[in-house]
Design a protein around this motif. Sequence first.
Motif, mmCIF file in Angstrom:
data_model
loop_
_atom_site.group_PDB
_atom_site.id
_atom_site.type_symbol
_atom_site.label_atom_id
_atom_site.label_comp_id
_atom_site.label_asym_id
_atom_site.label_seq_id
_atom_site.Cartn_x
_atom_site.Cartn_y
_atom_site.Cartn_z
ATOM 1 N N PHE A 174 -11.120 4.912 -10.728
ATOM 2 C CA PHE A 174 -10.373 5.424 -9.569
ATOM 3 C C PHE A 174 -9.153 4.531 -9.291
ATOM 4 N N PRO A 175 -8.241 4.436 -10.240
ATOM 5 C CA PRO A 175 -7.094 3.522 -10.078
ATOM 6 C C PRO A 175 -6.201 3.866 -8.887
ATOM 7 N N ASP A 176 -6.053 5.171 -8.593
ATOM 8 C CA ASP A 176 -5.190 5.574 -7.473
ATOM 9 C C ASP A 176 -5.738 5.099 -6.136
ATOM 10 N N PHE A 177 -7.057 5.006 -6.041
ATOM 11 C CA PHE A 177 -7.693 4.544 -4.804
ATOM 12 C C PHE A 177 -7.187 3.148 -4.436
ATOM 13 N N LEU A 178 -7.039 2.298 -5.451
ATOM 14 C CA LEU A 178 -6.559 0.934 -5.214
ATOM 15 C C LEU A 178 -5.037 0.876 -5.158
ATOM 16 N N LYS A 179 -4.370 1.557 -6.097
ATOM 17 C CA LYS A 179 -2.914 1.451 -6.215
ATOM 18 C C LYS A 179 -2.196 1.925 -4.957
ATOM 19 N N GLN A 180 -2.583 3.091 -4.472
ATOM 20 C CA GLN A 180 -1.880 3.675 -3.323
ATOM 21 C C GLN A 180 -2.023 2.809 -2.074
ATOM 22 N N SER A 181 -3.267 2.447 -1.759
ATOM 23 C CA SER A 181 -3.504 1.645 -0.549
ATOM 24 C C SER A 181 -2.906 0.257 -0.674
ATOM 25 N N THR A 182 -3.052 -0.365 -1.847
ATOM 26 C CA THR A 182 -2.494 -1.707 -2.063
ATOM 27 C C THR A 182 -0.977 -1.689 -1.934
ATOM 28 N N TYR A 183 -0.354 -0.658 -2.485
ATOM 29 C CA TYR A 183 1.105 -0.535 -2.409
ATOM 30 C C TYR A 183 1.558 -0.427 -0.950
ATOM 31 N N ARG A 184 0.822 0.326 -0.149
ATOM 32 C CA ARG A 184 1.206 0.489 1.267
ATOM 33 C C ARG A 184 0.961 -0.798 2.054
ATOM 34 N N TYR A 185 -0.079 -1.566 1.674
ATOM 35 C CA TYR A 185 -0.307 -2.851 2.341
ATOM 36 C C TYR A 185 0.794 -3.843 1.980
ATOM 37 N N ILE A 186 1.197 -3.865 0.709
ATOM 38 C CA ILE A 186 2.264 -4.769 0.282
ATOM 39 C C ILE A 186 3.560 -4.444 1.019
ATOM 40 N N ASN A 187 3.834 -3.160 1.170
ATOM 41 C CA ASN A 187 5.024 -2.698 1.898
ATOM 42 C C ASN A 187 4.617 -2.269 3.310
ATOM 43 N N HIS A 188 3.946 -3.173 4.016
ATOM 44 C CA HIS A 188 3.343 -2.832 5.306
ATOM 45 C C HIS A 188 4.349 -2.526 6.407
ATOM 46 N N THR A 189 5.608 -2.936 6.239
ATOM 47 C CA THR A 189 6.616 -2.657 7.266
ATOM 48 C C THR A 189 7.346 -1.339 7.007
ATOM 49 N N GLN A 190 6.969 -0.662 5.962
ATOM 50 C CA GLN A 190 7.626 0.605 5.599
ATOM 51 C C GLN A 190 6.777 1.779 6.073
ATOM 52 N N TYR A 191 7.451 2.797 6.570
ATOM 53 C CA TYR A 191 6.736 3.986 7.046
ATOM 54 C C TYR A 191 6.434 4.910 5.868
ATOM 55 N N PHE A 192 5.200 5.398 5.822
ATOM 56 C CA PHE A 192 4.792 6.338 4.775
ATOM 57 C C PHE A 192 4.305 7.625 5.429
ATOM 58 N N GLU A 193 4.877 8.729 4.989
ATOM 59 C CA GLU A 193 4.469 10.031 5.510
ATOM 60 C C GLU A 193 3.145 10.432 4.867
ATOM 61 N N LYS A 194 2.179 10.824 5.711
ATOM 62 C CA LYS A 194 0.894 11.265 5.182
ATOM 63 C C LYS A 194 1.059 12.618 4.501
ATOM 64 N N PRO A 195 0.593 12.751 3.276
ATOM 65 C CA PRO A 195 0.741 14.030 2.566
ATOM 66 C C PRO A 195 0.070 15.165 3.315
ATOM 67 N N ALA A 196 0.698 16.342 3.289
ATOM 68 C CA ALA A 196 0.108 17.515 3.944
ATOM 69 C C ALA A 196 -1.171 17.918 3.215
ATOM 70 N N PRO A 197 -2.143 18.445 3.962
ATOM 71 C CA PRO A 197 -3.412 18.836 3.338
ATOM 72 C C PRO A 197 -3.312 20.135 2.534
ATOM 73 N N PHE A 198 -2.096 20.660 2.442
ATOM 74 C CA PHE A 198 -1.904 21.901 1.690
ATOM 75 C C PHE A 198 -0.582 21.833 0.935
ATOM 76 N N THR A 199 -0.389 22.723 -0.026
ATOM 77 C CA THR A 199 0.864 22.810 -0.782
ATOM 78 C C THR A 199 1.295 24.272 -0.873
ATOM 79 N N PHE A 200 2.601 24.462 -1.076
ATOM 80 C CA PHE A 200 3.134 25.811 -1.251
ATOM 81 C C PHE A 200 3.348 26.070 -2.740
ATOM 82 N N GLU A 201 2.945 27.230 -3.174
ATOM 83 C CA GLU A 201 3.169 27.604 -4.563
ATOM 84 C C GLU A 201 3.936 28.923 -4.592
#
Length: 207
Positions: A174-201
């Motif tokens: 589960f590399p994304d589990f660590l990569k995504q959260s770790t990246y946001r902690y490293i860049n803790h002063t940056q705002y990250f938009e939470k992905p929408a729970p749906f997508t348009f196709e």
Amino acid sequence: MQNNKNDLLLKKLNGFIRKYYKNLLIKGAFYFIALSILFFLFFILVEFIGYNGIIVRTTILYIYIVLFILLLIRYVVYPLTKLLNIGKTISYEDVAKIIGSYFPEVSDKLLNLLQLKQMSLIEESDILLASIEQKTKELYPITFHKAIDKKKTKKIGFISLSVVVVLLVIIVCFPDFLKQSTYRYINHTQYFEKPAPFTFELQNSSL
């Protein structure tokens, strides 16, 4: 000859103290590894699920840093300083109690011998020296380092190894589990938009 045995007995006690702190350092290192990884995974999970804002993410990051430093000092730095004879270490009386908990028949004799040796520094008499000689002969053959509880250290080492294995499994599976959260902690002063729970196709390619 007796003076040599006396000196060797004290060397055995000093050797016990060194092995005691060496075992404490090894056990502490296992504790440090296990706890720091568990806290890391917990905070990663909190961020992965919560997608926290800047303030919460920054607070969690600094909490982890403080916890990491405290764990390092408590479980690694402290026993290491004692192993290097920095600061006050356990006394011979404390050593006698530890050894006595493993060898009940030795506890009183060892404490009594240490008290007699203290008295011999103040006053010297044939009876006192004879008593020290007798107790030294009785205690000299005993292997003191057997009183160090290494079973608990091995148990904690196994737990620590299990935690490391869990971390490696997560990294591989589960590399994304660590990569995504770790990246946001490293860049803790940056705002990250939470992905929408749906997508348009788009069904119509012309659009």
